[in-house]
Design a protein around this motif. Sequence first.
Motif, short mmCIF file in Angstrom:
data_model
loop_
_atom_site.label_atom_id
_atom_site.label_comp_id
_atom_site.label_asym_id
_atom_site.label_seq_id
_atom_site.Cartn_x
_atom_site.Cartn_y
_atom_site.Cartn_z
N VAL A 75 0.74 -1.33 -0.02
CA VAL A 75 0.13 0.11 -0.10
C VAL A 75 0.93 1.28 0.13
CG1 VAL A 75 -1.70 1.40 1.35
CG2 VAL A 75 -1.85 -1.29 1.08
N LEU A 76 0.71 1.90 -1.11
CA LEU A 76 1.44 3.23 -1.26
C LEU A 76 0.50 4.49 -0.37
CD1 LEU A 76 2.57 3.08 -4.81
CD2 LEU A 76 3.92 2.61 -2.58
N GLU A 77 -0.72 4.50 -0.62
CA GLU A 77 -1.46 5.72 -0.18
C GLU A 77 -2.78 5.15 0.27
OE1 GLU A 77 -2.03 8.53 -3.39
OE2 GLU A 77 0.17 8.68 -3.69
N GLY A 78 -3.28 5.62 1.33
CA GLY A 78 -4.71 4.86 1.63
C GLY A 78 -4.67 3.75 2.63
N ARG A 79 -5.65 2.92 2.52
CA ARG A 79 -5.65 1.70 3.21
C ARG A 79 -6.58 0.56 2.47
NH1 ARG A 79 -9.13 3.67 7.69
NH2 ARG A 79 -10.94 2.26 7.46
N ILE A 80 -6.39 -0.52 2.47
CA ILE A 80 -7.32 -1.39 2.00
C ILE A 80 -7.63 -2.77 3.02
CG2 ILE A 80 -6.79 -1.18 -0.27
CD1 ILE A 80 -4.91 -3.86 -0.29
N VAL A 113 -11.18 7.48 0.96
CA VAL A 113 -10.56 8.08 0.37
C VAL A 113 -9.76 6.98 -0.73
CG1 VAL A 113 -9.73 10.07 1.90
CG2 VAL A 113 -8.33 8.04 2.09
N GLN A 114 -9.35 7.36 -1.86
CA GLN A 114 -8.67 6.45 -2.78
C GLN A 114 -7.44 5.76 -2.24
OE1 GLN A 114 -8.50 7.25 -7.05
NE2 GLN A 114 -6.63 7.92 -6.49
N ALA A 115 -7.37 4.57 -2.54
CA ALA A 115 -6.14 3.94 -1.92
C ALA A 115 -5.18 3.64 -3.35
CB ALA A 115 -6.30 2.58 -1.41
N ARG A 116 -3.89 3.56 -3.43
CA ARG A 116 -2.94 3.15 -4.29
C ARG A 116 -2.09 2.31 -3.72
NH1 ARG A 116 1.56 7.10 -7.31
NH2 ARG A 116 2.32 5.61 -8.90
N VAL A 117 -2.08 1.06 -4.52
CA VAL A 117 -1.44 0.06 -4.04
C VAL A 117 -0.89 -0.63 -5.44
CG1 VAL A 117 -1.79 -2.56 -3.40
CG2 VAL A 117 -3.40 -0.81 -2.75
N LEU A 118 0.56 -1.03 -5.06
CA LEU A 118 1.43 -1.87 -5.93
C LEU A 118 1.21 -3.31 -5.75
CD1 LEU A 118 4.95 -0.24 -5.74
CD2 LEU A 118 3.27 -0.14 -7.49
#
Length: 174
Positions: A75-80, A113-118
Amino acid sequence: MTAAPLGHDDPARGLAVARPDSDEKLPHYGVVGDNYTILLTGEETDGRYALIDMLIPPGGGPPPHRHDFEEMFHVLEGRIDITFRGQRHTLAAGETANVPARAPHFFRNNARVQARVLCMITPPGLDRYFAAWGMPLPTRTELPHLDDDESRRRLQTAVELGPQYRIENLETTE
């Protein structure tokens, strides 16, 4: 402990560089309402892995599934929230999880909020799967806008193609 010597460098393979915010050649696909940018394909890594940059809006994420390959999320940003074998685990920015091959799982962005994930897949194939049925998008940040009929059609295609890519879609548990 002795190890075999390293093999020779393969000069036919070059450095693969992905610039998700500026490389206009990177493919972006709308997949289950998310935007997945293929950073590195299996072809670019000599069949070792693929790397996907995922933008997941609130409420986004795939339905329950399992597959015959490893999948790592960072996870780069946010959370999942990852539901793995029926148990929910929350990952925040900076955290990483690996999903073993064949384990039932899914993830969801339950935040506001949007999440960004690799996402790294090894061996690759998920990159080609998304290209086969995902909706091509013009940029990394544009989210897909599909009407209900188009969304159902694309998901049906995904289910039909699943076995070809070693993916099994499961019944919804949430």
